[in-house]
Scaffold this active site. Structure first.
Site, PDB file in Angstrom:
ATOM      1  N   ASP A  89      34.834  45.077  42.290  1.00 46.06           N
ATOM      2  CA  ASP A  89      36.111  45.282  41.159  1.00 46.06           C
ATOM      3  C   ASP A  89      37.476  45.427  41.956  1.00 46.06           C
ATOM      4  O   ASP A  89      37.486  45.961  43.069  1.00 46.06           O
ATOM      5  CB  ASP A  89      35.688  46.581  40.398  1.00 46.06           C
ATOM      6  CG  ASP A  89      36.452  46.955  39.270  1.00 46.06           C
ATOM      7  OD1 ASP A  89      36.452  45.852  38.505  1.00 46.06           O
ATOM      8  OD2 ASP A  89      36.700  48.262  38.849  1.00 46.06           O
ATOM      9  N   GLU A 125      36.110  40.080  41.173  1.00 42.23           N
ATOM     10  CA  GLU A 125      36.585  40.357  39.802  1.00 42.23           C
ATOM     11  C   GLU A 125      38.173  40.370  40.008  1.00 42.23           C
ATOM     12  O   GLU A 125      39.071  41.230  40.613  1.00 42.23           O
ATOM     13  CB  GLU A 125      36.339  41.957  39.296  1.00 42.23           C
ATOM     14  CG  GLU A 125      36.901  42.459  38.034  1.00 42.23           C
ATOM     15  CD  GLU A 125      38.354  42.615  38.059  1.00 42.23           C
ATOM     16  OE1 GLU A 125      39.047  42.053  37.447  1.00 42.23           O
ATOM     17  OE2 GLU A 125      38.496  43.867  38.766  1.00 42.23           O
ATOM     18  N   ASP A 163      34.383  46.964  29.510  1.00 38.03           N
ATOM     19  CA  ASP A 163      35.605  47.506  29.340  1.00 38.03           C
ATOM     20  C   ASP A 163      36.223  47.183  27.985  1.00 38.03           C
ATOM     21  O   ASP A 163      37.442  47.546  27.770  1.00 38.03           O
ATOM     22  CB  ASP A 163      36.486  47.349  30.340  1.00 38.03           C
ATOM     23  CG  ASP A 163      36.306  48.330  31.575  1.00 38.03           C
ATOM     24  OD1 ASP A 163      35.809  49.445  31.407  1.00 38.03           O
ATOM     25  OD2 ASP A 163      36.640  48.120  32.865  1.00 38.03           O
TER      26      ASP A 163
END
Length: 569
Positions: free
Chosen positions: A340, A387, A440
């Site tokens: 991430d 990401e 998300d």
């Protein structure tokens, strides 16, 4: 494939114009296409279960079977770490797997109670009465009801004679150097946190001798906390045992596990406390600078995450040892890992620790390729997914391409005014993972219902999205058709669910991470969805050509003949 092609081009360039080509010229073909895959993202807590939460028992195996039936080659999960946990009246927290206390430990609330009975560590009459078998997870209730039972199983394991197979396996696991290096610190950190007078305090507010890790003080605490430390270690072993059994089963079914690693770790964590020289801390051991992102069109103050920043030069000096251990641990638990906020390896946003908003932050140069060379030297490489969403500058793209890591494209992001959006289907690139949306985002159906008529018309014209097909399956079809080498769908989209099933709403603290797919047995009733996914995987060449999911040779030989075009008249 790229190096072989480059060498062939150089060899072909050697003869001069009009001269014979090099030997072997007619065998110098481009590299074969990259294998294409598809998969599903669902966190284990979202699985069915009889004890308030998805666990690592029978329904996890049923899900793997369902994935294999659907020709899905990827099961992606959120971080498996212990989530941020509230302490009533002392510390607010919201069970997020992205705010864990330790980057190496597993979330022991996922431990299957029936599996503990199978291991002989509990009697079936010691399990709680089944509860909340189909509703969203109530993490506080699960902790209250399940943890004492798990603790009893852990202590029963500890009470076994050392020569017992299960006890011997635990002792061997605990003594492995790559486990011991983080486990002993995590267990001691947990024991200190449970000290009544320190409950809810950040470690930098502990007494000086514990905060600064005075050797005598730590030895004394270990000696007085032996029972707590042993129970902690045994519980982590039980998590490991159950999860790795699922990983083995998934791999045998042709399913790879893709994990998720937040680039930063929590400030109040064993990671920072035990490795203080590797983080930007002040003389009081508090973070001197913290992570965040700058103001943008969605947030005029930016986002202040609060995680301590790495002292990257210190990491480089030690050859990225801590990071290699962290990634090595992740790759024991998974086959691949999504990192991430990958962009922080190129440049990261640094905010003074006393700032009230992220407005006063500044961009700092990250470790870049040096980091990945260090990891390659320590681990021999690491299969990661980058990401790379958000503000992506040229240095981020260059770094991702330099290490040949796949990036991400998200179909929900494609429908604004930017016709050059990398998220539009025709702008995708092969070395990427395509998602309709992530954990998300809204579900695809929920997102579609919230769009204006102009956007819906664009979706209909561009992608044939219609109410008859349903937005969720329209987005799944788009993802399957993408040039991206992998596409991954949320289980909510596979089931065609709306925003009532959303996993996380960024910026909203409470009510996240709790969604569950349904009661035990749900996968047996989802064969229609599995067949639909399998048909799309076949259509868009996302079925494995080798391994457990590959079609049988007879079927594989028959298919091309059936599909062969008729000769021209």
């Amino acid at each position: 494939g790229k190096p072989r092609v480059a060498r062939a081009v150089r060899a072909m360039a050697a003869p001069k114009t009009g001269e014979p080509v090099v030997d072997g010229y007619t065998t110098m073909f481009p590299a074969p296409p990259v294998p294409r895959r598809a998969g599903v993202i669902m966190h284990p807590t979202s699985l069915p279960g009889s004890y308030g939460i998805g666990d690592l028992g029978a329904e996890a195996y049923a899900f793997v079977d369902w994935l294999a039936e659907a020709k899905m080659q990827i099961w992606q999960v959120l971080p498996l770490v212990p989530p941020g946990r509230p302490i009533p009246g002392v510390r607010e927290d919201y069970w997020s797997p992205y705010s864990g206390r330790d980057a190496h430990c597993g979330n022991t609330l996922m431990i299957s109670l029936p599996e503990l009975v199978k291991d002989g560590l509990l009697e079936s009459n010691e399990l709680p009465h089944p509860y909340n078998m189909r509703g969203d997870v109530d993490f506080n209730a699960v902790a209250e009801k399940n943890e004492p039972v798990i603790a009893k199983a852990a202590n029963n394991l500890l009470a076994l004679p050392d020569e017992h197979d299960l006890k011997a396996a635990f002792l061997a696991w605990r003594s492995r150097p790559e486990i011991e290096v983080w486990l002993k610190e995590a267990a001691l950190f947990d024991a200190i946190c449970k000290t009544p007078e320190l409950l809810g305090k950040d470690w930098w507010d502990w007494p000086t001798e514990l905060r600064t890790r005075d050797a005598a003080a730590l030895d004394a605490k270990r000696a007085s906390s032996t029972a707590s430390i042993d129970e902690f270690c045994a519980t982590q072993f039980l998590f490991d045992k159950q999860w790795l059994a699922i990983k083995k089963y998934a791999n045998e079914k042709g399913v790879a596990l893709v994990g998720d690693m937040p680039i930063y770790v929590g400030g109040h964590s064993a990671d920072v406390w035990a490795n203080q020289s590797l983080f930007l801390l002040n003389g009081e051991c508090k973070p001197s600078a913290v992570a965040g992102v700058p103001p943008d069109a969605f947030s005029e103050d930016g986002q202040l995450w609060g995680n301590p920043l790495y002292d990257w030069p210190a990491h480089e000096v030690e050859g990225y040892r801590w990071w290699a251990g962290r990634l090595g641990r992740a790759l024991e638990l998974h086959d691949e890992v999504r990192i991430d906020h990958f962009r922080a390896f190129a440049a990261y946003y640094s905010v003074p620790a006393d700032a009230k908003t992220a407005k006063t932050g500044s961009w700092m140069v990250g470790p870049g390729e040096s980091f990945f060379k260090g990891i390659a030297k320590a681990l021999g490489g690491a299969p990661i997914v980058a990401e790379d969403l958000g503000v992506i500058t040229t240095d981020v793209v260059a770094l991702r391409e330099a290490i040949d890591a796949p990036g991400m494209v998200v179909l929900q992001f494609a429908w604004g005014d930017d016709e050059r959006s990398p998220h539009l289907l025709h702008n995708h690139y092969e070395n990427s993972f395509c998602y309709p949306g992530t954990h998300d985002n809204e579900t695809s159906q929920g997102w579609y219902e919230n769009q204006d008529e102009k956007t819906k018309l664009k979706l209909a014209n561009y992608a044939g999205i219609s109410d008859a097909e349903g937005a969720a399956w329209g987005f799944i079809r788009m993802g399957m058709s993408s040039v991206s080498k992998a596409c991954v769908f949320t289980m909510q989209d596979v089931m065609g669910l709306g925003n009532e099933a959303r996993m996380n709403t960024p910026g909203v603290a409470d009510g996240n991470w709790a969604w569950r797919i349904g009661a035990p047995g749900v996968f047996a009733s989802a064969t229609g969805e599995a067949k639909r996914l399998a048909a799309l995987a076949e259509r868009y060449q996302r079925v494995a050509s080798t391994g457990p999911q590959a079609p049988k040779k007879a079927e594989a030989a028959a298919e091309p003949a059936a599909a062969a075009p008729a000769p021209a008249a």
